[in-house]
Write a protein that holds these residues in place. Structure first.
Motif, PDB file in Angstrom:
ATOM      1  N   ASP A 166       0.825  -1.206   0.000  1.00 55.43           N
ATOM      2  CA  ASP A 166       0.000   0.000   0.000  1.00 55.43           C
ATOM      3  C   ASP A 166       0.863   1.262   0.000  1.00 55.43           C
ATOM      4  O   ASP A 166       0.576   2.223  -0.730  1.00 55.43           O
ATOM      5  N   ILE A 167       1.913   1.259   0.817  1.00 61.34           N
ATOM      6  CA  ILE A 167       2.748   2.460   0.874  1.00 61.34           C
ATOM      7  C   ILE A 167       3.551   2.604  -0.411  1.00 61.34           C
ATOM      8  O   ILE A 167       3.826   3.731  -0.862  1.00 61.34           O
ATOM      9  N   LEU A 168       3.927   1.501  -1.055  1.00 65.48           N
ATOM     10  CA  LEU A 168       4.667   1.577  -2.315  1.00 65.48           C
ATOM     11  C   LEU A 168       3.785   2.151  -3.423  1.00 65.48           C
ATOM     12  O   LEU A 168       4.248   2.943  -4.258  1.00 65.48           O
ATOM     13  N   ILE A 169       2.513   1.759  -3.442  1.00 62.81           N
ATOM     14  CA  ILE A 169       1.577   2.347  -4.403  1.00 62.81           C
ATOM     15  C   ILE A 169       1.443   3.845  -4.141  1.00 62.81           C
ATOM     16  O   ILE A 169       1.399   4.664  -5.078  1.00 62.81           O
ATOM     17  N   ARG A 170       1.409   4.214  -2.876  1.00 59.31           N
ATOM     18  CA  ARG A 170       1.295   5.633  -2.527  1.00 59.31           C
ATOM     19  C   ARG A 170       2.538   6.407  -2.960  1.00 59.31           C
ATOM     20  O   ARG A 170       2.450   7.563  -3.373  1.00 59.31           O
ATOM     21  N   VAL A 171       3.720   5.774  -2.843  1.00 57.25           N
ATOM     22  CA  VAL A 171       4.948   6.415  -3.327  1.00 57.25           C
ATOM     23  C   VAL A 171       4.840   6.673  -4.828  1.00 57.25           C
ATOM     24  O   VAL A 171       5.232   7.734  -5.332  1.00 57.25           O
ATOM     25  N   ALA A 172       4.307   5.693  -5.568  1.00 61.06           N
ATOM     26  CA  ALA A 172       4.123   5.889  -7.013  1.00 61.06           C
ATOM     27  C   ALA A 172       3.145   7.024  -7.282  1.00 61.06           C
ATOM     28  O   ALA A 172       3.363   7.850  -8.188  1.00 61.06           O
ATOM     29  N   GLU A 173       2.080   7.088  -6.492  1.00 63.95           N
ATOM     30  CA  GLU A 173       1.073   8.129  -6.697  1.00 63.95           C
ATOM     31  C   GLU A 173       1.625   9.517  -6.377  1.00 63.95           C
ATOM     32  O   GLU A 173       1.238  10.502  -7.007  1.00 63.95           O
ATOM     33  N   ARG A 174       2.515   9.585  -5.393  1.00 64.84           N
ATOM     34  CA  ARG A 174       3.048  10.879  -4.951  1.00 64.84           C
ATOM     35  C   ARG A 174       4.531  10.997  -5.297  1.00 64.84           C
ATOM     36  O   ARG A 174       5.301  11.648  -4.595  1.00 64.84           O
ATOM     37  N   TYR A 175       4.861  10.392  -6.384  1.00 69.13           N
ATOM     38  CA  TYR A 175       6.262  10.297  -6.818  1.00 69.13           C
ATOM     39  C   TYR A 175       6.899  11.675  -6.967  1.00 69.13           C
ATOM     40  O   TYR A 175       7.993  11.919  -6.460  1.00 69.13           O
ATOM     41  N   GLN A 176       6.219  12.586  -7.647  1.00 68.14           N
ATOM     42  CA  GLN A 176       6.818  13.891  -7.886  1.00 68.14           C
ATOM     43  C   GLN A 176       6.994  14.676  -6.595  1.00 68.14           C
ATOM     44  O   GLN A 176       7.991  15.382  -6.407  1.00 68.14           O
ATOM     45  N   ALA A 177       6.044  14.532  -5.681  1.00 68.55           N
ATOM     46  CA  ALA A 177       6.173  15.240  -4.400  1.00 68.55           C
ATOM     47  C   ALA A 177       7.394  14.744  -3.627  1.00 68.55           C
ATOM     48  O   ALA A 177       8.091  15.533  -2.978  1.00 68.55           O
ATOM     49  N   ILE A 178       7.654  13.444  -3.700  1.00 69.76           N
ATOM     50  CA  ILE A 178       8.835  12.895  -3.038  1.00 69.76           C
ATOM     51  C   ILE A 178      10.105  13.366  -3.736  1.00 69.76           C
ATOM     52  O   ILE A 178      11.098  13.715  -3.086  1.00 69.76           O
ATOM     53  N   MET A 179      10.074  13.405  -5.076  1.00 71.75           N
ATOM     54  CA  MET A 179      11.233  13.914  -5.819  1.00 71.75           C
ATOM     55  C   MET A 179      11.494  15.372  -5.460  1.00 71.75           C
ATOM     56  O   MET A 179      12.650  15.806  -5.353  1.00 71.75           O
ATOM     57  N   ASP A 180      10.435  16.138  -5.237  1.00 74.63           N
ATOM     58  CA  ASP A 180      10.602  17.540  -4.871  1.00 74.63           C
ATOM     59  C   ASP A 180      11.281  17.676  -3.503  1.00 74.63           C
ATOM     60  O   ASP A 180      11.975  18.674  -3.250  1.00 74.63           O
ATOM     61  N   VAL A 181      11.070  16.702  -2.626  1.00 73.65           N
ATOM     62  CA  VAL A 181      11.767  16.697  -1.335  1.00 73.65           C
ATOM     63  C   VAL A 181      13.221  16.291  -1.516  1.00 73.65           C
ATOM     64  O   VAL A 181      14.139  16.902  -0.950  1.00 73.65           O
ATOM     65  N   MET A 182      13.460  15.276  -2.322  1.00 76.35           N
ATOM     66  CA  MET A 182      14.787  14.674  -2.412  1.00 76.35           C
ATOM     67  C   MET A 182      15.766  15.452  -3.289  1.00 76.35           C
ATOM     68  O   MET A 182      16.939  15.604  -2.937  1.00 76.35           O
TER      69      MET A 182
END
Length: 555
Positions: A166-182
């Motif tokens: 479930d969390i991996l699917i959420r990472v895919a869904e919010r991929y760009q937001a995570i990239m914006d952090v990283m």
């Protein structure tokens, strides 16, 4: 170090004292309580510790579990055990092996497995199905031996079983937001290839650090080029990928709803990244406690891959588990040398705290380290002889067996036996091993100079006037009386009993160096009382005859 059930008859006095407690576990527990109030409560509070099994478990790993256990117990007392708690020890064993540890066998064979998940790397010791499984087993065996109340969690199990799907699917869904952090935290060249997803190569089984050609949130898939250049599209679920370590921190907190996790100062700069990713994924970042790192004898950071510093087994060869817990409790936000020379002092500090506990009121008790080490139930133990004194007794008597030491102890404390004082009996064994390995090799006797010869002769005569069963205080007074007759040993900054100058440490250093072959030691009057007046006079005679200095190889 177990976390027993908080007793139903927990007194209001103890709870009140804990509420005002200044010890750091209380401070952390109060943060968790405030967190729960902010969240509107929870059915369960989750404490977590992390372990990277790329090397053998080391003493810092134990420290995280021990310290977290102390915070957990403080929380249970402050809340009167009204909220269930769990401690999860999480192993990141799906991480790729990036380098071969220096302190394991069969290193050439291990080198062939670089970048494989640790649970797919062959065990160099040949005892488990993988290197990760071997290191996990070592950690669990140790934690079990201490009686920690914990649950073990394997990253490999969580990814392969679907618990993180479930969390991996959420990472895919919010991929760009995570990239914006990283991305702002990375160098320019790293930004070009970075992805929070690390696919496991279907052809080689290695963990790949490759850019994503596509992330399809609707299908929960990623597309990338495999090591041989083949374009691969595969699901992010089912153990096909793992997350980069920074996103993994935040994603795990969000997936498991972790309430508390501590980590070393080397993570401090990344903590905001972990927190932001947790928030991006819909989680509430846990409360943190950042501790200072342990240093080896050269002041370098202890590394599990280098194997420098003390191991768990090494500490327990020379001292009790409780003394190790005390070392972990003391000043966790101060960098400390974790090497063999800290053991004797820590052992004696532990028994000093234990002795004081029974004389303290509730406020003193809940701030006493042993209350936290023993989860509120420290044993009643009075140690008649310190570890430092035992080491000097071994040194002076050349004792190689516990029976020899007990002959001296029994004369000094007739009512004490190995059976009635098992803690002291264990300390005797520790002292013999510690002396043989660390004290004896460094012993260097020096011959006394003329002033010291005169003072030693006077001390011999003075001791001869004392009764054989004189107490340590009377013997110490006699030793000080001799020193006051020599200007060299006077210290005008200290006051003697007659208002004149007191005795400087130079006198005692001379006694240690000429009679015991070391620069420092415990209170000398206590040593003489334990070793014996006649035996000490014989030691002085050997020093005056030059026999002790002559026995030193470098002399």
């Amino acid at each position: 170090m177990t976390v027993p059930a908080v007793p139903a008859d927990l007194t209001e006095e103890i709870v009140a004292a804990a509420t005002e407690g200044k010890a750091w576990p209380f401070e952390e527990a109060r943060k968790i309580i405030a967190r729960l109030e902010r969240k509107g409560g929870k059915d369960e509070v989750l404490f977590e510790t992390g372990y990277g099994p790329s090397g053998l478990p080391h003493i810092g790993t134990f420290g995280e579990v021990a310290r977290t256990t102390m915070v957990r117990h403080a929380f249970r007392v402050l809340t009167k055990d009204a909220i269930p708690t769990r401690l999860l020890c999480f192993s990141d064993d799906m991480d790729g092996m990036r380098k071969v540890p220096e302190n394991v066998p069969n290193q050439e064979k291990l080198a062939e497995s670089l970048h494989l998940p640790l649970t797919r790397v062959p065990d160099p010791f040949g005892t488990h199905e993988s290197f990760g499984a071997h290191n996990n087993a070592r950690l669990r065996a140790f934690l079990d031996a201490f009686g920690f109340d914990y649950e073990f969690a394997s990253s490999t199990d969580y990814y392969l079983s679907g618990r993180f799907d479930d969390i991996l699917i959420r990472v895919a869904e919010r991929y760009q937001a995570i990239m914006d952090v990283m991305l702002p935290t990375l160098r320019e060249e790293r930004q070009a290839t970075y992805s929070p997803f690390l696919p496991i190569s279907p052809s080689t089984g290695r963990v790949l650090y490759v850019p994503m050609k596509q992330v399809n949130a609707a299908d929960g898939t990623i597309t990338f080029d495999d090591e041989d250049g083949t374009e691969i599209t595969m699901p992010v679920t089912g153990g096909n990928v793992k997350l980069q370590w920074k996103p993994d921190f935040g994603a795990r907190w969000a997936a498991l709803d972790v309430d508390f996790e501590m980590f070393g100062k080397d993570h401090l700069s990344n903590q905001p990244v972990y927190d932001r990713i947790c928030s991006v994924l819909g989680g509430d970042p846990p409360e943190h406690f950042v501790y200072e790192l342990f240093l080896d004898d050269r002041g370098e950071k202890i590394s599990k891959s280098k194997g420098n510093g003390l191991t768990i087994d090494e500490w327990l060869t020379y001292a009790s588990p409780e003394s190790l817990s005390l070392f972990m409790f003391q000043k966790p936000k101060t960098a400390k040398r974790l090497y063999f020379d800290v053991i004797p002092r820590t052992v004696d500090e532990y028994f000093a705290h234990l002795s004081a506990f029974g004389r303290q009121d509730a406020a003193g008790q809940v701030n006493n380290p042993v209350w936290h080490i023993h989860s509120g139930h420290p044993p009643a133990v009075e140690m008649p002889v310190s570890f430092a004194l035992l080491l000097n007794l071994v040194s002076a008597s050349n004792a190689e067996s516990a029976d020899v030491l007990w002959a001296y102890i029994s004369r000094y404390a007739p009512d004490v036996t190995p059976e009635s004082a098992p803690e002291l009996d264990a300390l005797v064994g520790y002292a013999i091993r510690y002396f043989e390995d660390f004290v004896r090799p460094k012993k260097v006797f020096r011959a006394p100079d003329e002033t010291e010869r005169q003072a030693l002769s006077e001390l011999d005569a003075k001791l001869g006037t004392l009764a054989p069963d004189s107490d340590p205080a009377a013997i110490q007074d006699a030793i000080l009386d001799v020193a006051r007759q020599h200007e060299r040993y006077l210290d005008p900054k200290r006051k003697g009993p007659d208002g004149g100058p007191g005795v400087s440490g130079v006198w005692f250093q001379a006694l240690y160096e000429t009679l015991l072959g070391q620069e420092r030691g415990p209170r000398f009057g206590s040593f003489v009382a334990l070793y014996g007046i006649d035996e000490t006079r014989a030691l002085i005679a050997k020093a005056l005859a030059g026999e002790l200095a002559a026995a030193t190889p470098s002399a």
